[in-house]
Motif scaffolding. Structure first.
Motif, PDB file in Angstrom:
ATOM      1  N   GLY A  64      28.721  50.747  27.838  1.00 55.10           N
ATOM      2  CA  GLY A  64      30.140  50.563  28.137  1.00 55.10           C
ATOM      3  C   GLY A  64      30.381  49.775  29.407  1.00 55.10           C
ATOM      4  O   GLY A  64      31.414  49.920  30.060  1.00 55.10           O
ATOM      5  N   LEU A  65      29.428  48.897  29.759  1.00 56.26           N
ATOM      6  CA  LEU A  65      29.517  48.143  31.010  1.00 56.26           C
ATOM      7  C   LEU A  65      29.846  46.664  30.801  1.00 56.26           C
ATOM      8  O   LEU A  65      30.057  45.943  31.768  1.00 56.26           O
ATOM      9  CB  LEU A  65      28.185  48.244  31.775  1.00 56.26           C
ATOM     10  CG  LEU A  65      27.769  49.638  32.234  1.00 56.26           C
ATOM     11  CD1 LEU A  65      26.346  49.616  32.793  1.00 56.26           C
ATOM     12  CD2 LEU A  65      28.736  50.165  33.287  1.00 56.26           C
ATOM     13  N   TYR A  66      29.880  46.233  29.539  1.00 59.34           N
ATOM     14  CA  TYR A  66      30.127  44.802  29.290  1.00 59.34           C
ATOM     15  C   TYR A  66      31.599  44.482  29.535  1.00 59.34           C
ATOM     16  O   TYR A  66      32.494  45.155  29.013  1.00 59.34           O
ATOM     17  CB  TYR A  66      29.756  44.419  27.860  1.00 59.34           C
ATOM     18  CG  TYR A  66      29.712  42.925  27.657  1.00 59.34           C
ATOM     19  CD1 TYR A  66      28.534  42.222  27.867  1.00 59.34           C
ATOM     20  CD2 TYR A  66      30.846  42.206  27.297  1.00 59.34           C
ATOM     21  CE1 TYR A  66      28.475  40.853  27.707  1.00 59.34           C
ATOM     22  CE2 TYR A  66      30.809  40.835  27.145  1.00 59.34           C
ATOM     23  CZ  TYR A  66      29.615  40.157  27.347  1.00 59.34           C
ATOM     24  OH  TYR A  66      29.579  38.793  27.210  1.00 59.34           O
ATOM     25  N   ILE A  67      31.842  43.475  30.347  1.00 62.96           N
ATOM     26  CA  ILE A  67      33.210  43.062  30.659  1.00 62.96           C
ATOM     27  C   ILE A  67      33.556  41.861  29.784  1.00 62.96           C
ATOM     28  O   ILE A  67      33.057  40.747  29.992  1.00 62.96           O
ATOM     29  CB  ILE A  67      33.360  42.700  32.144  1.00 62.96           C
ATOM     30  CG1 ILE A  67      32.971  43.900  33.016  1.00 62.96           C
ATOM     31  CG2 ILE A  67      34.778  42.263  32.456  1.00 62.96           C
ATOM     32  CD1 ILE A  67      32.937  43.604  34.489  1.00 62.96           C
ATOM     33  N   PRO A  98      38.679  40.498  36.178  1.00 59.21           N
ATOM     34  CA  PRO A  98      37.397  41.222  36.228  1.00 59.21           C
ATOM     35  C   PRO A  98      37.341  42.213  37.384  1.00 59.21           C
ATOM     36  O   PRO A  98      38.008  42.046  38.405  1.00 59.21           O
ATOM     37  CB  PRO A  98      36.368  40.103  36.419  1.00 59.21           C
ATOM     38  CG  PRO A  98      37.044  38.874  35.933  1.00 59.21           C
ATOM     39  CD  PRO A  98      38.496  39.046  36.239  1.00 59.21           C
ATOM     40  N   THR A  99      36.518  43.231  37.219  1.00 60.53           N
ATOM     41  CA  THR A  99      36.346  44.239  38.255  1.00 60.53           C
ATOM     42  C   THR A  99      35.350  43.757  39.300  1.00 60.53           C
ATOM     43  O   THR A  99      34.703  42.723  39.134  1.00 60.53           O
ATOM     44  CB  THR A  99      35.845  45.551  37.627  1.00 60.53           C
ATOM     45  OG1 THR A  99      35.799  46.572  38.626  1.00 60.53           O
ATOM     46  CG2 THR A  99      34.442  45.376  37.053  1.00 60.53           C
ATOM     47  N   SER A 100      35.201  44.522  40.382  1.00 58.63           N
ATOM     48  CA  SER A 100      34.214  44.190  41.415  1.00 58.63           C
ATOM     49  C   SER A 100      33.020  45.122  41.293  1.00 58.63           C
ATOM     50  O   SER A 100      33.078  46.162  40.640  1.00 58.63           O
ATOM     51  CB  SER A 100      34.849  44.326  42.806  1.00 58.63           C
ATOM     52  OG  SER A 100      35.053  45.695  43.128  1.00 58.63           O
ATOM     53  N   TRP A 101      31.930  44.740  41.969  1.00 56.42           N
ATOM     54  CA  TRP A 101      30.702  45.552  41.960  1.00 56.42           C
ATOM     55  C   TRP A 101      30.353  46.047  43.361  1.00 56.42           C
ATOM     56  O   TRP A 101      29.226  46.450  43.615  1.00 56.42           O
ATOM     57  CB  TRP A 101      29.537  44.726  41.397  1.00 56.42           C
ATOM     58  CG  TRP A 101      29.573  44.534  39.921  1.00 56.42           C
ATOM     59  CD1 TRP A 101      29.063  45.359  38.963  1.00 56.42           C
ATOM     60  CD2 TRP A 101      30.145  43.435  39.211  1.00 56.42           C
ATOM     61  NE1 TRP A 101      29.289  44.838  37.713  1.00 56.42           N
ATOM     62  CE2 TRP A 101      29.944  43.650  37.833  1.00 56.42           C
ATOM     63  CE3 TRP A 101      30.814  42.267  39.606  1.00 56.42           C
ATOM     64  CZ2 TRP A 101      30.379  42.763  36.856  1.00 56.42           C
ATOM     65  CZ3 TRP A 101      31.255  41.381  38.636  1.00 56.42           C
ATOM     66  CH2 TRP A 101      31.035  41.631  37.280  1.00 56.42           C
ATOM     67  N   ARG A 123      32.103  35.665  38.428  1.00 51.62           N
ATOM     68  CA  ARG A 123      30.933  35.221  39.191  1.00 51.62           C
ATOM     69  C   ARG A 123      31.146  35.407  40.690  1.00 51.62           C
ATOM     70  O   ARG A 123      30.225  35.810  41.418  1.00 51.62           O
ATOM     71  CB  ARG A 123      30.621  33.762  38.874  1.00 51.62           C
ATOM     72  CG  ARG A 123      29.857  33.559  37.566  1.00 51.62           C
ATOM     73  CD  ARG A 123      29.404  32.128  37.410  1.00 51.62           C
ATOM     74  NE  ARG A 123      30.494  31.243  37.078  1.00 51.62           N
ATOM     75  CZ  ARG A 123      30.812  30.865  35.845  1.00 51.62           C
ATOM     76  NH1 ARG A 123      30.116  31.320  34.820  1.00 51.62           N
ATOM     77  NH2 ARG A 123      31.805  30.038  35.626  1.00 51.62           N
ATOM     78  N   ASN A 124      32.349  35.107  41.170  1.00 48.64           N
ATOM     79  CA  ASN A 124      32.629  35.283  42.593  1.00 48.64           C
ATOM     80  C   ASN A 124      32.632  36.750  42.990  1.00 48.64           C
ATOM     81  O   ASN A 124      32.153  37.112  44.067  1.00 48.64           O
ATOM     82  CB  ASN A 124      33.969  34.635  42.956  1.00 48.64           C
ATOM     83  CG  ASN A 124      33.847  33.162  43.267  1.00 48.64           C
ATOM     84  OD1 ASN A 124      33.411  32.772  44.342  1.00 48.64           O
ATOM     85  ND2 ASN A 124      34.229  32.324  42.309  1.00 48.64           N
ATOM     86  N   ALA A 125      33.173  37.607  42.117  1.00 47.75           N
ATOM     87  CA  ALA A 125      33.168  39.042  42.396  1.00 47.75           C
ATOM     88  C   ALA A 125      31.741  39.558  42.491  1.00 47.75           C
ATOM     89  O   ALA A 125      31.414  40.380  43.364  1.00 47.75           O
ATOM     90  CB  ALA A 125      33.937  39.794  41.312  1.00 47.75           C
ATOM     91  N   PHE A 126      30.885  39.074  41.601  1.00 43.17           N
ATOM     92  CA  PHE A 126      29.488  39.490  41.643  1.00 43.17           C
ATOM     93  C   PHE A 126      28.810  38.925  42.885  1.00 43.17           C
ATOM     94  O   PHE A 126      27.958  39.578  43.495  1.00 43.17           O
ATOM     95  CB  PHE A 126      28.763  39.032  40.378  1.00 43.17           C
ATOM     96  CG  PHE A 126      27.479  39.753  40.134  1.00 43.17           C
ATOM     97  CD1 PHE A 126      27.479  41.051  39.634  1.00 43.17           C
ATOM     98  CD2 PHE A 126      26.268  39.149  40.412  1.00 43.17           C
ATOM     99  CE1 PHE A 126      26.283  41.735  39.416  1.00 43.17           C
ATOM    100  CE2 PHE A 126      25.068  39.823  40.191  1.00 43.17           C
ATOM    101  CZ  PHE A 126      25.085  41.118  39.697  1.00 43.17           C
TER     102      PHE A 126
END
Length: 338
Positions: free
Chosen positions: A148-151, A245-248, A195-198
């Motif tokens: 359940g982690l695929y964005i 997208p969410t952040s990590w 990509r920037n969030a990651f």
């Protein structure tokens, strides 16, 4: 090949092999640390497989370069670039997402390298890289979906019929009412935001374990730039009520123990800079709305300035390996007169 003699490596082939070797030598040490801290029994086999792929690639690359008497790049070939015994820096969730992002980027790079390859052995090498990475990427996606982690990128309504653009207002975006985003614009805005969030979470971890104050300051500058770019892309998506997208950031631990060398972390950071400029250029080419194109131009200029300062740090510390160069004919001609 003619009369049993194989053609030498072209500039494109030599350059792509050289770059591939340095990249895999860096990835190897990062993967070794990830694997040593891995707890998730479902992710660990994928991490081991990724490390095996990198080691296999390095072996084949050495064989091709040695056959041509090409010097093997120094790259990263010492355990001083990583401390496997250091505490965990990133969570298993981060690592799984890292494998996903890194595989996507590598697959695009291998496709370009394959298109440049002429010699059978070089073509075969990059073709095999694509084959094994395509399978590996599918396995990573399946595990992300299972957990359940695929964005997923946003869904769009299915059109009722085919339409053609009949008004130049489709291209505007600076003044007045802006048209809704089209599919390619949404795809790239979402991907660049992601990509920037990651990248933010990656640089946060790097900054905590960097040894040089100069490198720490540079990484913090990168964090600020990436966060700003996330805001720009996120705001455009939100204007059309599209998800962001969410952040990590929460997947980074509080460890401050030496984990990766400053050289390794600067290499990754400057590599991300180059990739970002490439992705922004492709995104600009597929974004008809003028205001979005202007954003990509402005943000690309900011990254290029940041990248130049990063290169200066690497040169100052003797970390930047010189790629193959064309001969300086003028220097050769005047060698006896200076």
């Amino acid at each position: 090949m003619r009369d049993g003699v194989q053609a030498g490596l072209t500039s494109a082939e030599a350059t792509t092999l050289w770059g591939a070797y340095i990249n895999d030598s860096a990835i190897k040490y990062k993967f070794k640390h990830f694997l040593s801290k891995m707890e998730d029994i479902e992710i660990k086999p994928l991490m081991q497989h990724a490390l095996d792929i990198a080691n296999g690639n390095l072996k084949t690359l050495r064989e091709i370069l040695n056959k041509e008497n090409y010097p093997i790049p120094y790259g990263f070939n010492t355990d001083h670039d990583v401390d496997i015994s250091a505490p965990r820096l990133y969570s298993d969730v981060y690592v799984l997402n890292y494998l996903h992002n890194a595989s996507q980027i590598a697959l695009q790079g291998y496709s370009i390298n394959l298109s440049f390859a002429v010699r059978a052995d070089v073509y075969s090498y990059f073709n095999e890289c694509i084959t094994q990475l395509t399978k590996f990427l599918r396995e990573v996606k399946e595990l992300l979906l299972l957990k359940g982690l695929y964005i997923r990128s946003p869904y769009l309504p299915i059109p009722n019929n085919i339409e053609f653009i009949d008004n130049e207002n489709f291209l505007t975006g600076f003044f007045g009412k802006k048209r809704p985003l089209v599919g390619p614009e949404i795809t790239n805005l979402f991907a660049n935001d992601q990509r920037n969030a990651f990248g933010v979470s990656t640089l946060i971890g790097f900054s905590q374990v960097a040894q040089s104050e100069e490198v720490v300051k540079y990484l913090f500058r990168g964090i600020g730039i990436a966060k700003k770019h996330c805001e720009v892309f996120g705001d455009i998506l939100k204007q059309d009520d599209l998800p962001v997208p969410t952040s990590w950031d929460s997947e980074v631990t509080t460890s401050t123990t030496f984990t990766f060398s400053d050289k390794l972390m600067m290499f990754y950071t400057t590599s991300l800079n180059a990739l970002s400029v490439g992705f922004y250029g492709m995104s600009m080419a597929t974004s008809p709305r003028r205001d979005i194109g202007l954003h990509y131009i402005r943000l690309s200029a900011e990254i290029m300035s940041f990248a130049e300062d990063g290169a200066k740090i690497m040169i100052k510390n003797g970390w930047l390996e010189k790629p193959q160069m064309a001969p300086n004919r003028k220097e050769l001609a005047f060698k006896d007169f200076e």
